[in-house]
Design an enzyme around this catalytic site. Structure first.
Site, PDB file in Angstrom:
ATOM      1  N   TYR A 168       6.440  15.059  26.578  1.00 20.51           N
ATOM      2  CA  TYR A 168       5.079  15.438  26.196  1.00 20.51           C
ATOM      3  C   TYR A 168       4.791  16.905  26.474  1.00 20.51           C
ATOM      4  O   TYR A 168       3.680  17.364  26.244  1.00 20.51           O
ATOM      5  CB  TYR A 168       4.056  14.551  26.912  1.00 20.51           C
ATOM      6  CG  TYR A 168       4.027  13.147  26.373  1.00 20.51           C
ATOM      7  CD1 TYR A 168       5.160  12.347  26.445  1.00 20.51           C
ATOM      8  CD2 TYR A 168       2.894  12.616  25.797  1.00 20.51           C
ATOM      9  CE1 TYR A 168       5.153  11.065  25.964  1.00 20.51           C
ATOM     10  CE2 TYR A 168       2.878  11.324  25.310  1.00 20.51           C
ATOM     11  CZ  TYR A 168       4.012  10.552  25.393  1.00 20.51           C
ATOM     12  OH  TYR A 168       4.005   9.276  24.913  1.00 20.51           O
ATOM     13  N   LYS A 204      15.517   6.043  32.892  1.00 25.51           N
ATOM     14  CA  LYS A 204      16.758   5.845  32.125  1.00 25.51           C
ATOM     15  C   LYS A 204      17.804   6.784  32.716  1.00 25.51           C
ATOM     16  O   LYS A 204      18.378   7.623  32.022  1.00 25.51           O
ATOM     17  CB  LYS A 204      16.460   6.150  30.650  1.00 25.51           C
ATOM     18  CG  LYS A 204      17.584   5.792  29.692  1.00 25.51           C
ATOM     19  CD  LYS A 204      17.673   4.337  29.363  1.00 25.51           C
ATOM     20  CE  LYS A 204      18.844   4.060  28.453  1.00 25.51           C
ATOM     21  NZ  LYS A 204      19.121   2.633  28.285  1.00 25.51           N
ATOM     22  N   ASP A 211      14.828   0.075  29.920  1.00 27.74           N
ATOM     23  CA  ASP A 211      14.946  -0.907  28.827  1.00 27.74           C
ATOM     24  C   ASP A 211      14.839  -2.334  29.358  1.00 27.74           C
ATOM     25  O   ASP A 211      14.041  -3.137  28.852  1.00 27.74           O
ATOM     26  CB  ASP A 211      16.208  -0.702  27.970  1.00 27.74           C
ATOM     27  CG  ASP A 211      17.411  -0.231  28.757  1.00 27.74           C
ATOM     28  OD1 ASP A 211      17.342  -0.236  29.996  1.00 27.74           O
ATOM     29  OD2 ASP A 211      18.432   0.121  28.139  1.00 27.74           O
ATOM     30  N   ASP A 248       0.845   0.153  27.088  1.00 26.16           N
ATOM     31  CA  ASP A 248       0.299  -0.562  25.923  1.00 26.16           C
ATOM     32  C   ASP A 248       0.844  -1.993  25.889  1.00 26.16           C
ATOM     33  O   ASP A 248       0.108  -2.938  25.588  1.00 26.16           O
ATOM     34  CB  ASP A 248       0.671   0.153  24.612  1.00 26.16           C
ATOM     35  CG  ASP A 248      -0.435   1.109  24.154  1.00 26.16           C
ATOM     36  OD1 ASP A 248      -1.135   1.640  25.032  1.00 26.16           O
ATOM     37  OD2 ASP A 248      -0.585   1.310  22.934  1.00 26.16           O
ATOM     38  N   ASP A 284       3.658   5.520  28.759  1.00 20.83           N
ATOM     39  CA  ASP A 284       2.776   5.386  27.595  1.00 20.83           C
ATOM     40  C   ASP A 284       3.086   4.062  26.889  1.00 20.83           C
ATOM     41  O   ASP A 284       2.198   3.270  26.562  1.00 20.83           O
ATOM     42  CB  ASP A 284       3.041   6.574  26.655  1.00 20.83           C
ATOM     43  CG  ASP A 284       1.958   6.753  25.616  1.00 20.83           C
ATOM     44  OD1 ASP A 284       0.993   5.973  25.623  1.00 20.83           O
ATOM     45  OD2 ASP A 284       2.078   7.681  24.791  1.00 20.83           O
TER      46      ASP A 284
END
Ligand code: NAD
Length: 494
Positions: free
Chosen positions: A128, A175, A208, A236, A232
């Site tokens: 970002y 990750k 993951d 959600d 992010d």
């Protein structure tokens, strides 16, 4: 009478004005001592030609009040506009994005009745940073920036949050099996800081499998701390698992300013219909009331909202067909229940100590003495089309030594990170973007046997050699060691 706290308010785009109006009505009816200053940001400002979506007067209000209640904003698509949400978060240093996601079983249908997760998302860094470049005909790049201060701030915030909210576990998701340096740093800092909180369990999951487990067994998680992009996405997922993305509120906390909002967007598909769920923004506003020390009002609003949900008053994102109420009716139902508490769902209690949860922990991070840095080579990124790796390597090997002596030698070439020279595979697909690694041949300052040291003048000489021969170099990355540790990753297959 308590003095009113000035807050900056933006009604936003899409469903923003509808849910902000409902939220402010409830706050006013509950006796919140706030003095809203309304600013205009978002779509109108973008379309008036301000590509940042925010005018100087709006910044002035934010810097004055230091508290921002913001409805969602539409970011116009197209490369000419930067996301205002990201701009505000980063410009004001709002480093922690806190997103509680809890089930309201059995009143809101969910497959996970016991879930109660708080996602602490790093809010300023990662992909970002928005530093993107087109480098060649075929290749586009987005820089992922992870910093030690950024990691320390967010990880400490997550542990302090856990302590202050009586939570028992913090899970880090990264990750780092792939991004060993950037996500690896986040994980390393997590391990360092978790050791300072012996009463809080700490574990790490690769993002993951972590996201998959969050979707299938969210009740196994308590607090999750994670870099920006993963946060992010999983917040959600978590909000949706509770029943609707429309239920999630969020706090964006910085050292100087804090912003409160819903986690969802401006929902243009339902804008103007009076059916949006105002709960996400309302729960964001409850976090704001706690932040500004109005705990009793926060508690009154939150419990009235829980009582409303418990009474089966639901908007169309949650209700069975034909049973939904609109945004305004929902707000009036909450207002009618002010002073009530839920009887089946757990009532909330906000006390002054909870306020600390939204305040910045001190020290935010521990500055360290600079490492011993040594320049040992350079990666030169080259745009070339139709040349094989072997041919390019031959050309660059020569140019490393002439006409100017650079002290550098070609060590490898990668394409999209995969080693293609020496010893590449014909099966590897190659684009027009080549990373060519040159390492120094010059012995270190203390003589033979010491790690070779490159010089800036050697690198400049190399670039001049490349330029003279018509090699189209796009950019370079200096290769350094820090206290003897390489500050660069190997090529895939190296
Ligand atoms: P969205 O969150 O706006 O909508 C996704 C889906 O959820 C839609 O079907 C929508 O109808 C539904 N939904 C969202 N909020 C709801 C609510 N309160 N009540 C009922 N249903 C609700 O995501 P999107 O469609 O991907 O994005 C739309 C715009 O919002 C984009 O311009 C995006 O950039 C922006 N956005 C803004 C923010 C923010 O301001 N913080 C966050 C995310 C997206």
């Amino acid at each position: 009478m308590q003095q009113k706290t000035p807050i900056t308010v933006a009604y936003g785009d899409g469903i923003g004005p509808e849910i902000m109006q409902a939220t402010l009505q409830i706050l006013e009816a509950a006796g919140a001592q706030i003095a809203p200053e309304v600013i205009e940001i978002g779509e109108k400002i973008y379309l008036a030609g301000n590509t940042a979506g925010i005018a100087p007067t709006a910044w002035a209000s934010l810097r004055r009040t230091k508290v921002f209640l913001k409805a969602p904003i539409t970011t116009p698509s197209g490369s000419g506009y930067k996301s205002l949400n990201v701009t505000v978060r980063k410009t004001l240093g709002l480093y922690a994005n806190v997103r509680p996601c809890a089930a309201y079983h059995p009143f809101v249908p969910t497959l996970h009745p016991k879930m109660d997760v708080v996602i602490v998302r790093e809010n300023e860094e990662d992909l970002y940073a928005g530093i993107e470049h087109r480098q060649t005909d075929e290749v586009f790049q987005c820089l992922k920036l992870i910093t030690r201060p950024g990691c320390e701030k967010i990880v400490r915030y997550a542990f302090d949050y856990a302590v202050q909210h009586g939570r028992s576990k913090v899970t880090c998701m990264t990750k780092d099996n792939i991004m060993k340096m950037t996500d690896g740093l986040f994980h390393k800092v997590f391990d360092e800081i978790s050791a300072q909180y012996p009463n809080i369990k700490a574990d790490h999951m690769i993002i993951d499998i972590g996201a998959a487990r969050l979707a299938s067994r969210p009740e196994a998680f308590d607090v999750i701390v994670t870099p920006n992009l993963y946060g992010d996405i999983i917040s959600d997922i978590a909000a949706e698992l509770t029943g609707s993305v429309g239920l999630g509120g969020s706090a964006n906390i910085g050292e100087h300013v804090a912003m409160f909002e819903a986690i969802h967007g401006s929902a243009p598909d339902i804008a103007g219909q009076g059916i949006a769920n105002p709960s996400g923004l309302l729960l964001g506003a409850v976090m704001m009331l706690v932040h500004i020390g109005q705990h009793a009002v926060a508690q009154r609003v939150h419990n009235a909202w829980l009582a409303t949900i418990e009474a089966g008053v639901l908007t169309s994102d949650l209700a069975a067909a034909g049973q939904a109420v609109g945004t305004q009716a929902f707000a009036q139902a909450v207002i009618a229940r002010l002073g009530q508490s839920p009887t089946k769902l757990l009532a909330v209690q906000y006390t002054a100590s909870a306020q600390q949860t939204t305040q910045t922990p001190k020290p935010l991070y521990t500055p360290r003495p600079p490492a011993q840095k040594a320049l040992v080579g350079v990666d030169v990124f080259v745009h070339t089309h139709g040349e094989s790796a072997e041919y390019l390597a031959g050309r660059l090997q020569t140019l490393a030594g002439q006409p100017r002596d650079t002290g550098l030698k070609l060590q490898m070439i990668t394409n999209r990170g995969v080693k293609v020279w020496p010893g590449g595979f014909p099966e590897t697909f190659c684009t027009d973007h080549w990373r060519c690694r040159f390492m120094s041949q010059t012995p270190g300052p203390s003589g033979p046997g010491q790690p070779p040291q490159a010089s800036h003048s050697g690198i400049i000489g190399l670039l001049e050699n490349l330029h003279d021969d018509g090699v189209d170099f796009i950019k370079i990355e200096n290769l350094c060691t820090f206290d003897g540790e390489p500050g660069f990753a190997l090529g895939q297959g190296q």
